[in-house]
Scaffold this active site. Structure first.
Site, PDB file in Angstrom:
ATOM      1  N   HIS A 356     -13.072   0.987   1.871  1.00  0.00           N
ATOM      2  CA  HIS A 356     -12.485   1.249   0.787  1.00  0.00           C
ATOM      3  C   HIS A 356     -12.931   0.381  -0.759  1.00  0.00           C
ATOM      4  O   HIS A 356     -11.420   1.119  -1.421  1.00  0.00           O
ATOM      5  CB  HIS A 356     -10.851   0.489   1.009  1.00  0.00           C
ATOM      6  CG  HIS A 356     -10.606   1.739   2.245  1.00  0.00           C
ATOM      7  ND1 HIS A 356     -10.073   2.806   2.340  1.00  0.00           N
ATOM      8  CD2 HIS A 356     -10.304   1.687   3.808  1.00  0.00           C
ATOM      9  CE1 HIS A 356      -9.785   3.498   3.589  1.00  0.00           C
ATOM     10  NE2 HIS A 356      -9.844   2.183   4.634  1.00  0.00           N
ATOM     11  N   LYS A 544       1.161   1.948  -8.361  1.00  0.00           N
ATOM     12  CA  LYS A 544       0.311   1.624  -7.748  1.00  0.00           C
ATOM     13  C   LYS A 544       0.091   0.466  -8.094  1.00  0.00           C
ATOM     14  O   LYS A 544       0.863  -0.096  -8.787  1.00  0.00           O
ATOM     15  CB  LYS A 544      -1.350   2.443  -8.066  1.00  0.00           C
ATOM     16  CG  LYS A 544      -2.097   2.388  -9.243  1.00  0.00           C
ATOM     17  CD  LYS A 544      -2.386   2.640  -9.974  1.00  0.00           C
ATOM     18  CE  LYS A 544      -2.702   4.176  -9.807  1.00  0.00           C
ATOM     19  NZ  LYS A 544      -3.327   4.693  -8.521  1.00  0.00           N
ATOM     20  N   ARG A 545      -0.788  -0.360  -7.378  1.00  0.00           N
ATOM     21  CA  ARG A 545      -0.743  -1.888  -6.763  1.00  0.00           C
ATOM     22  C   ARG A 545      -1.022  -2.529  -8.391  1.00  0.00           C
ATOM     23  O   ARG A 545      -2.753  -1.637  -8.897  1.00  0.00           O
ATOM     24  CB  ARG A 545      -2.104  -2.337  -5.706  1.00  0.00           C
ATOM     25  CG  ARG A 545      -2.024  -3.412  -5.546  1.00  0.00           C
ATOM     26  CD  ARG A 545      -2.959  -4.138  -4.346  1.00  0.00           C
ATOM     27  NE  ARG A 545      -4.365  -3.161  -4.060  1.00  0.00           N
ATOM     28  CZ  ARG A 545      -5.626  -3.422  -4.914  1.00  0.00           C
ATOM     29  NH1 ARG A 545      -5.529  -4.470  -5.314  1.00  0.00           N
ATOM     30  NH2 ARG A 545      -6.824  -2.663  -4.763  1.00  0.00           N
ATOM     31  N   LYS A 550      -7.217  -0.868 -12.187  1.00  0.00           N
ATOM     32  CA  LYS A 550      -6.577  -0.145 -12.389  1.00  0.00           C
ATOM     33  C   LYS A 550      -5.966   0.668 -13.474  1.00  0.00           C
ATOM     34  O   LYS A 550      -5.768   1.996 -13.837  1.00  0.00           O
ATOM     35  CB  LYS A 550      -5.507   0.078 -11.549  1.00  0.00           C
ATOM     36  CG  LYS A 550      -6.148   0.243  -9.841  1.00  0.00           C
ATOM     37  CD  LYS A 550      -4.644   0.144  -9.191  1.00  0.00           C
ATOM     38  CE  LYS A 550      -5.475   0.033  -7.745  1.00  0.00           C
ATOM     39  NZ  LYS A 550      -6.091   0.422  -6.763  1.00  0.00           N
ATOM     40  N   THR A 652      -5.599   7.741  -3.438  1.00  0.00           N
ATOM     41  CA  THR A 652      -4.483   8.729  -2.583  1.00  0.00           C
ATOM     42  C   THR A 652      -2.946   8.716  -3.440  1.00  0.00           C
ATOM     43  O   THR A 652      -2.405   9.838  -3.139  1.00  0.00           O
ATOM     44  CB  THR A 652      -3.939   8.554  -1.132  1.00  0.00           C
ATOM     45  OG1 THR A 652      -3.043   7.243  -1.706  1.00  0.00           O
ATOM     46  CG2 THR A 652      -5.322   8.048  -0.299  1.00  0.00           C
ATOM     47  N   LYS A 656      -0.700  12.548  -4.015  1.00  0.00           N
ATOM     48  CA  LYS A 656       0.279  12.955  -3.876  1.00  0.00           C
ATOM     49  C   LYS A 656       1.330  14.083  -4.997  1.00  0.00           C
ATOM     50  O   LYS A 656       1.900  14.608  -4.874  1.00  0.00           O
ATOM     51  CB  LYS A 656       1.173  11.964  -3.283  1.00  0.00           C
ATOM     52  CG  LYS A 656       0.680  11.137  -2.169  1.00  0.00           C
ATOM     53  CD  LYS A 656       1.274   9.235  -2.143  1.00  0.00           C
ATOM     54  CE  LYS A 656       0.039   9.055  -1.368  1.00  0.00           C
ATOM     55  NZ  LYS A 656       0.505   7.827  -1.113  1.00  0.00           N
TER      56      LYS A 656
END
Length: 819
Positions: A356, A544-545, A550, A652, A656
């Protein structure tokens, strides 16, 4: 599924009385939730029992999906939806004068995951049941999750997430399936009758693993698979002799040590004890799962272990469960006298590994001394696997010391768990097309050269039932009205919406629902945070985390840039924008926690400055979780997917948001590449460096962010805000961020994730959002096209690919016996 409403009402009233000694009129919302959940469970259990009786009767193959996380979200609403009972049950609840939404909100999110990894596992379980594929999810029943996030003076505070405080309505304790898991001790050799040796683990400490089973309900069918979560109990729960002697702490010491094993997801591992606890957790649930599987296999098939790969598949969800390779070898070789070579072939055929991430910290490595002391027999098995693998490398490449060191499972004083998973599996898959290519050509190139047939791609997906059918019920009803309900099980049906994007009436209906969702979210923030946001502003959401790759930092620096522009020109022509963040940082991740504080300080600055006329607002939604995501995602206009290209495996959240009609602002990273292919370049905002450019820039290592700072006054002004007292009177507070961007921090490269290098491209893309949003028809078409083109990103499609191409798993239809 149709129900007898009067019988259902009678069951519910009886359950309220039995469980809480209350009437419906006097019961609290929590008591009503518990009673409703038990009533629904009665319907679920009939299917659950029949499902597993069918599996046992047919001897079908079963996949065990091993994962440290299962971010399931609330069970009640999902079970009701998948049983297709929602309208009838809501009607019954309404007739009883009860607010259904308040009952559903009384359920706490299970603290069983953190981010995308855990939510993906939950989506996969939903799809497995819906597709009638036999499966178990296998993990840990954490008592306190990762943590409950509170924001105090802008900073993240971690509190226990006591999700089990009011009991566990959905979990069924299965003490009859408990197994013993062994740690520490020593290993001795015993000669067998045939002159070979058996290895025996002695002087060990043991923990009893007790499974709790949770139902995973398939959509509109009779399949109910099982999420099996292992809890830890002491072998000797209470020492009465020590208690009677007055040593009360010692009396429960074993119990407390066992409980600590399953208390928290991802305990902080900056210290030795934390690392040891993480390894204990991983071995605990893997060993418990495999022991139970082998016991059940032997009951049905005896010692014919050649059949094992035909009956079970073990999917290793990231590197955490990779110790399954060695544990399965231990069970086969030590406990069942299977010859090593035969056991190794069986193990490889059973195990498959999903990677991942390419982030090195997530490719777990354990210190040699810790691993060998905690798991002495497993260490010996890993040593043997490594020895044989290295011998194969020498045969293939000769004595290339550097290549062998690079590929060895044990090297540089560490056990490399990802390498163990690759060597011990028959399949290694990435989770987006770009990610898989990077694995093959960069990160795992050495292994791809040896095992090209093992590598494959399985682009991630999400379950449309949870993320549209349940989370966005108004939009789901509109879509069903226009094209029917086939999309619940075939998301490609959404392509039928494409021509409707050109019809004004549908565009208006679609955007009216978007605005209703935005109004509801604005009301939620008013009630929970006492902040006013404009539902007619652009809702720009990044949830998100929190990790530097990110690039929540890029987002907030751009907000600071917009603020500076508005301070210079308060009448600047722009659509009002509400920036919404939700993120948890790992407890020990100092830079990530500092970025959270920066976001909140920027929110304090812009939200309380009347001179900018409310044109930008910033909201940090604390304690991001599934139930909060279900409020945020349907209300989003812009989906921020802005990771440094080549760093995000898939994502993901991007799927969504797309499904719910948000337009992606993103780099060509992870599954964003495939989202663009599906929706077209005109319906997405792409900016920034590409993956190959990032990889090349890292290799050249000649990037100097000071050049950007010195040449760009806008960036200079933004960065200076970090250290000139604008955001915090203590000018040292955000200096580490300033340093990380320009000079590097704690050994990192300067601007390691190219925030400054991509800044101007990001600002231009954001300006384009503003311009396009002013054209309401054009924006509505873009939003509709995102929903219409999201069919590829169903987890049903992903799971079909796993089942057919990796597991060899066939659907098993479950028929209910007539009463």
């Amino acid at each position: 599924m149709h129900i007898d409403k009067e019988a259902f009402k009678a069951k519910l009233i009886a359950n309220v009385r039995i469980l809480s000694r209350q009437s419906v009129e006097t019961a609290t919302q929590e008591q009503l939730y518990e009673a409703l959940a038990f009533t629904i469970r009665d319907y679920v259990t009939s299917k659950w029992l029949e499902t597993h009786e069918t599996y046992d009767r047919t001897g079908c193959k079963i996949v065990c999906y091993l994962s440290m996380e299962f971010l399931m979200g609330r069970f009640l609403g999902n079970a009701i939806m998948n049983m297709t009972m929602f309208d009838e049950i809501k009607e019954v609840i309404d007739e009883m004068g009860i607010d259904y939404n308040l009952i559903e909100d009384a359920e706490r999110d299970p603290g069983l995951g953190n981010g995308g990894l855990g939510r993906l596992a939950a989506c996969f379980l939903d799809s497995l049941s819906t597709l009638e594929l036999p499966a178990y999810g296998c993990g840990i029943r954490y008592h306190y999750g990762i943590f409950e996030q509170k924001i105090v003076d802008g900073a993240q505070m971690e509190l226990p997430d006591d999700w089990l405080h009011n009991g566990d309505v959905w979990g069924v304790r299965r003490r009859e399936y408990a197994v013993e898991v062994k740690f520490y001790g020593n290993v001795v050799r015993e000669m067998k009758d045939n002159g070979e040796y058996r290895y025996v683990h002695e002087n060990y400490q043991s923990i009893i693993a007790v499974p709790y089973d949770y139902p995973v309900v398939g959509y509109n069918n009779n399949t109910v698979n099982t999420l099996r979560l292992w809890d830890a109990e002491a072998k000797n729960m209470f020492d009465l002799e020590k208690f009677n002697s007055g040593d009360f702490q010692k009396a429960v010491e074993e119990q407390n040590l066992a409980k600590a094993l399953t208390d928290v997801l991802y305990p902080a591992d900056e210290h030795y004890a934390g690392k040891e606890l993480r390894l204990r957790q991983q071995y605990f649930f893997v060993s418990a799962t495999l022991q139970r599987v082998i016991t059940k296999f032997k009951m049905k098939f005896g010692n014919n272990f050649a059949l094992l790969p035909e009956k079970y598949a073990f999917q290793l969800n990231d590197t955490h469960p990779s110790i399954a390779v060695a544990e399965l070898m231990r069970i086969l070789v030590d406990e069942n006298d299977v010859a090593w070579d035969e056991a190794w072939e069986i193990t490889k055929k059973c195990c498959a590994y999903t990677n991942h991430t390419i982030m090195s910290e997530a490719l777990e490595k354990w210190p040699y001394d810790l691993f060998s002391r905690l798991l002495p027999r497993i260490f010996m098995i890993v040593e043997e696997i490594n020895k044989r693998f290295c011998n194969m490398l020498i045969e293939k490449y000769g004595h290339d010391a550097e290549k062998i060191r690079r590929m060895a499972i044990i090297a540089d004083g560490q056990i490399r768990m990802a390498w163990l998973a690759i060597v011990g599996s028959h399949s290694v898959n990435g989770v987006a097309a770009l990610h898989t290519e990077i694995l093959k050509n960069q990160e795992l190139k050495d292994f791809y050269e040896i095992y090209p047939e093992r590598f494959n791609n399985k682009t991630n997906g999400i379950t449309q039932r949870r993320w549209l059918g349940h989370a966005n019920q108004k939009l789901a009803k509109l879509i069903t009205k226009e094209i029917g309900d086939g999309w619940y099980t075939d998301l490609d049906e959404l392509h039928k919406l494409e021509p409707l994007a050109n019809k004004k009436k549908f565009r208006e209906a679609f955007m009216d629902i978007k605005r209703e969702n935005k109004v509801e979210l604005a009301q939620y923030f008013k009630e929970t945070m006492d902040i006013d946001i404009d539902p007619d502003s652009i809702f720009d959401i990044q949830v998100k985390r929190l990790h530097e790759y990110k690039r929540q930092l890029l987002n907030v620096l751009h907000i600071m840039h917009l603020y500076n522009q508005l301070k210079e020109d308060p009448n600047m022509d722009m659509v009002p924008r509400t920036f919404i963040f939700g993120a948890k940082s790992a407890a020990g991740y100092k830079m990530a926690k500092l970025i959270i504080k920066l976001i909140n300080k920027v929110a304090d600055l812009v939200n309380n400055d009347p001179s900018i006329n409310g044109k930008i607002k910033v909201v940090f939604a604390a304690n991001y979780r599934v139930s909060l995501a279900e409020k945020l995602i349907p209300a989003a206009d812009i989906s921020e997917q802005i990771s440094t290209a080549s760093k995000e495996a898939s994502g993901t959240g991007n799927m969504k948001f797309m499904l719910n009609g948000a337009v992606t602002m993103g780099t060509l990273d992870g599954a964003n590449v495939e989202i663009m292919e599906e929706v077209g370049e005109d319906n997405i905002f792409i900016f920034g460096m590409k993956a190959d450019e990032v990889i090349d820039q890292y290799a050249r290592n000649d990037y100097n962010p000071w050049d950007i700072y010195n040449m760009d006054p806008d960036i200079q002004a933004v960065l200076n805000m970090l250290i000139n007292g604008t955001l915090d009177s203590n000018t040292e507070t955000f200096k580490p961020i300033f340093e990380s961007l320009l000079n590097g921090y704690n050994g990192s490269r300067a601007d390691e994730y190219f925030v400054l290098k991509d800044f101007n491209a990001y600002a231009k893309a954001q300006a384009k959002v503003d311009a396009v949003y002013k054209d309401k028809d054009k924006w509505a078409k873009m939003a509709i096209m995102n929903t219409a083109c999201s069919g590829k990103f169903s987890s049903d499609r992903t799971i079909k690919e796993y089942a057919e191409e990796i597991w060899g798993l066939k659907p098993v239809h479950v028929e209910m016996k007539k009463k």
